[in-house]
Motif scaffolding. Structure first.
Motif, PDB file in Angstrom:
ATOM      1  N   LEU A  29      14.088 -17.563  35.051  1.00 59.22           N
ATOM      2  CA  LEU A  29      13.337 -17.174  36.247  1.00 59.22           C
ATOM      3  C   LEU A  29      13.659 -18.068  37.440  1.00 59.22           C
ATOM      4  CD1 LEU A  29       9.847 -16.633  34.544  1.00 59.22           C
ATOM      5  CD2 LEU A  29      11.748 -15.016  34.764  1.00 59.22           C
ATOM      6  N   HIS A  30      14.542 -19.061  37.252  1.00 56.57           N
ATOM      7  CA  HIS A  30      14.879 -19.998  38.321  1.00 56.57           C
ATOM      8  C   HIS A  30      16.364 -19.895  38.660  1.00 56.57           C
ATOM      9  CE1 HIS A  30      15.723 -22.118  34.522  1.00 56.57           C
ATOM     10  NE2 HIS A  30      16.687 -22.729  35.189  1.00 56.57           N
ATOM     11  N   SER A  38      11.042 -14.875  42.487  1.00 49.11           N
ATOM     12  CA  SER A  38       9.884 -13.975  42.480  1.00 49.11           C
ATOM     13  C   SER A  38       9.686 -13.281  41.135  1.00 49.11           C
ATOM     14  CB  SER A  38      10.040 -12.917  43.573  1.00 49.11           C
ATOM     15  OG  SER A  38      11.221 -12.147  43.367  1.00 49.11           O
ATOM     16  N   ALA A  39      10.731 -13.209  40.311  1.00 44.55           N
ATOM     17  CA  ALA A  39      10.621 -12.537  39.013  1.00 44.55           C
ATOM     18  C   ALA A  39       9.687 -13.300  38.085  1.00 44.55           C
ATOM     19  CB  ALA A  39      11.998 -12.401  38.371  1.00 44.55           C
ATOM     20  N   ARG A  40       8.897 -12.576  37.309  1.00 42.82           N
ATOM     21  CA  ARG A  40       7.982 -13.198  36.362  1.00 42.82           C
ATOM     22  C   ARG A  40       8.367 -12.907  34.921  1.00 42.82           C
ATOM     23  NH1 ARG A  40       7.657 -16.030  39.764  1.00 42.82           N
ATOM     24  NH2 ARG A  40       5.866 -16.656  41.057  1.00 42.82           N
ATOM     25  N   TRP A  41       9.421 -12.150  34.715  1.00 44.78           N
ATOM     26  CA  TRP A  41      10.038 -11.986  33.397  1.00 44.78           C
ATOM     27  C   TRP A  41      11.403 -11.356  33.561  1.00 44.78           C
ATOM     28  CZ3 TRP A  41       6.031  -8.706  34.966  1.00 44.78           C
ATOM     29  CH2 TRP A  41       6.343  -7.351  35.044  1.00 44.78           C
ATOM     30  N   THR A  67      13.652 -20.471  31.694  1.00 41.82           N
ATOM     31  CA  THR A  67      12.615 -21.234  32.390  1.00 41.82           C
ATOM     32  C   THR A  67      11.506 -21.578  31.411  1.00 41.82           C
ATOM     33  OG1 THR A  67      13.098 -20.030  34.436  1.00 41.82           O
ATOM     34  CG2 THR A  67      10.986 -21.206  34.320  1.00 41.82           C
ATOM     35  N   LYS A  68      11.217 -22.852  31.277  1.00 45.41           N
ATOM     36  CA  LYS A  68      10.192 -23.293  30.335  1.00 45.41           C
ATOM     37  C   LYS A  68       8.818 -23.214  30.991  1.00 45.41           C
ATOM     38  CE  LYS A  68      13.439 -26.026  27.708  1.00 45.41           C
ATOM     39  NZ  LYS A  68      14.583 -25.266  28.293  1.00 45.41           N
ATOM     40  N   LEU A  69       7.962 -22.434  30.371  1.00 49.24           N
ATOM     41  CA  LEU A  69       6.599 -22.231  30.839  1.00 49.24           C
ATOM     42  C   LEU A  69       5.649 -22.998  29.927  1.00 49.24           C
ATOM     43  CD1 LEU A  69       6.889 -18.359  31.295  1.00 49.24           C
ATOM     44  CD2 LEU A  69       7.401 -20.146  32.981  1.00 49.24           C
ATOM     45  N   PHE A  70       4.495 -23.407  30.440  1.00 50.85           N
ATOM     46  CA  PHE A  70       3.574 -24.225  29.645  1.00 50.85           C
ATOM     47  C   PHE A  70       2.167 -23.629  29.667  1.00 50.85           C
ATOM     48  CE2 PHE A  70       7.076 -26.948  30.828  1.00 50.85           C
ATOM     49  CZ  PHE A  70       7.372 -27.564  29.613  1.00 50.85           C
ATOM     50  N   PHE A  71       1.492 -23.752  28.510  1.00 52.67           N
ATOM     51  CA  PHE A  71       0.160 -23.194  28.321  1.00 52.67           C
ATOM     52  C   PHE A  71      -0.788 -24.259  27.800  1.00 52.67           C
ATOM     53  CE2 PHE A  71       3.399 -20.021  27.327  1.00 52.67           C
ATOM     54  CZ  PHE A  71       3.071 -18.993  28.196  1.00 52.67           C
ATOM     55  N   ARG A 123       0.279  -5.154  28.392  1.00 51.95           N
ATOM     56  CA  ARG A 123      -0.031  -6.314  29.241  1.00 51.95           C
ATOM     57  C   ARG A 123       0.321  -6.096  30.708  1.00 51.95           C
ATOM     58  NH1 ARG A 123       4.678  -9.370  26.025  1.00 51.95           N
ATOM     59  NH2 ARG A 123       6.455  -8.501  27.137  1.00 51.95           N
ATOM     60  N   VAL A 124       1.229  -5.185  31.007  1.00 52.06           N
ATOM     61  CA  VAL A 124       1.695  -4.981  32.384  1.00 52.06           C
ATOM     62  C   VAL A 124       1.534  -3.517  32.771  1.00 52.06           C
ATOM     63  CG1 VAL A 124       3.631  -5.158  33.974  1.00 52.06           C
ATOM     64  CG2 VAL A 124       3.368  -6.855  32.161  1.00 52.06           C
ATOM     65  N   GLY A 125       0.821  -3.270  33.867  1.00 54.24           N
ATOM     66  CA  GLY A 125       0.612  -1.909  34.333  1.00 54.24           C
ATOM     67  C   GLY A 125       1.745  -1.420  35.219  1.00 54.24           C
ATOM     68  N   PRO A 126       1.694  -0.171  35.680  1.00 52.58           N
ATOM     69  CA  PRO A 126       2.725   0.387  36.566  1.00 52.58           C
ATOM     70  C   PRO A 126       2.903  -0.424  37.846  1.00 52.58           C
ATOM     71  CG  PRO A 126       1.319   2.126  35.705  1.00 52.58           C
ATOM     72  CD  PRO A 126       0.676   0.833  35.322  1.00 52.58           C
ATOM     73  N   ASP A 127       1.844  -1.118  38.254  1.00 54.10           N
ATOM     74  CA  ASP A 127       1.924  -1.942  39.457  1.00 54.10           C
ATOM     75  C   ASP A 127       2.458  -3.342  39.164  1.00 54.10           C
ATOM     76  OD1 ASP A 127      -0.194  -2.896  37.990  1.00 54.10           O
ATOM     77  OD2 ASP A 127      -1.656  -2.814  39.611  1.00 54.10           O
ATOM     78  N   ARG A 128       2.889  -3.555  37.903  1.00 51.55           N
ATOM     79  CA  ARG A 128       3.444  -4.833  37.435  1.00 51.55           C
ATOM     80  C   ARG A 128       2.389  -5.948  37.438  1.00 51.55           C
ATOM     81  NH1 ARG A 128       8.990  -4.548  37.144  1.00 51.55           N
ATOM     82  NH2 ARG A 128       9.292  -6.800  37.308  1.00 51.55           N
TER      83      ARG A 128
END
Length: 215
Positions: A29-30, A38-41, A67-71, A123-128
């Motif tokens: 994503l980077h 701007s991409a989230r996946w 891209t490493k994401l953290f939770f 998890r993701v609708g038509p509106d993303r």
């Protein structure tokens, strides 16, 4: 300044110093400078991983690497739409898929790609944007993340007959559950069914220490 790679139960990316208990992957994503775009996946297999695997050191936003994401913890990652990694969290992945099989009465557990496709639709609708549903709290299992009508910007974890207010660093407040109340779920529907079928996520230890908020 912290990189915007800390993920909320709403699926939002924030720049918070807290690292959390788990790491995640949605692809690269980077850019080559390490700047998030701007991409989230980039693919549908959103996974939640251990912070280290087989001694491999994580390099943040390295060129050509995901891209490493953290939770904060696993319920946070599940709410954001992720599922356990089949490599670094193999036992948890198998537990998750067996609970999926049980929840939907399947002859065998789904393959990873099948689960990822179903999760993505949920998890993701038509509106993303994140898909959210109105449910009665008494019908939801432990591990589900929700919001309340008066505080739509605050995420709460259902855990051990209580609601626990989420933050990147853990849980800070506790409320008793009013089982007839309506809430908005953040956790995707397949994962809610999997939690109900017996999958127990790893919850941040502050959930057992959050102070009671008297209303």
């Amino acid at each position: 300044m912290a990189r915007p790679n800390r993920i909320t139960p709403f699926g939002e990316f924030e720049g918070i110093p807290a690292r959390g208990l788990f790491m995640g992957n949605r692809g690269i994503l980077h850019d080559d400078r390490g700047t998030l775009g701007s991409a989230r996946w980039r693919h549908k297999n959103w996974i939640v991983c251990t912070l280290s695997c087989q001694g491999r050191k994580a390099v943040i936003n390295a060129p050509g690497h995901y891209t490493k994401l953290f939770f904060c913890d696993e319920p946070t990652a599940l709410a954001a739409g992720h599922r356990p990694c089949a490599e670094c969290r193999r036992p948890d992945f198998l537990r998750y898929m067996m609970a999926w099989q049980k929840a939907y009465g399947l002859k065998c557990p789904p393959k990873a790609g099948e689960a990822d496709e179903a999760l993505h639709q949920a998890r993701v609708g038509p509106d993303r944007q994140q898909v959210r549903t109105l449910r009665r709290i008494g019908n939801l299992p432990d591990g589900t993340m929700v919001t309340l009508d008066k505080e739509p910007e605050v995420a709460w974890l259902i855990w051990k007959d209580g609601l626990h207010r989420w933050s990147h660093s853990g849980y800070t407040e506790h409320r008793p559950i009013a089982r007839q109340d309506a809430v908005v779920t953040l956790t995707p529907e397949p994962t809610i069914q999997i939690l109900a079928a017996g999958y127990s996520p790893l919850v941040h230890p502050t959930a057992d220490r959050s102070r009671t908020l008297f209303l």
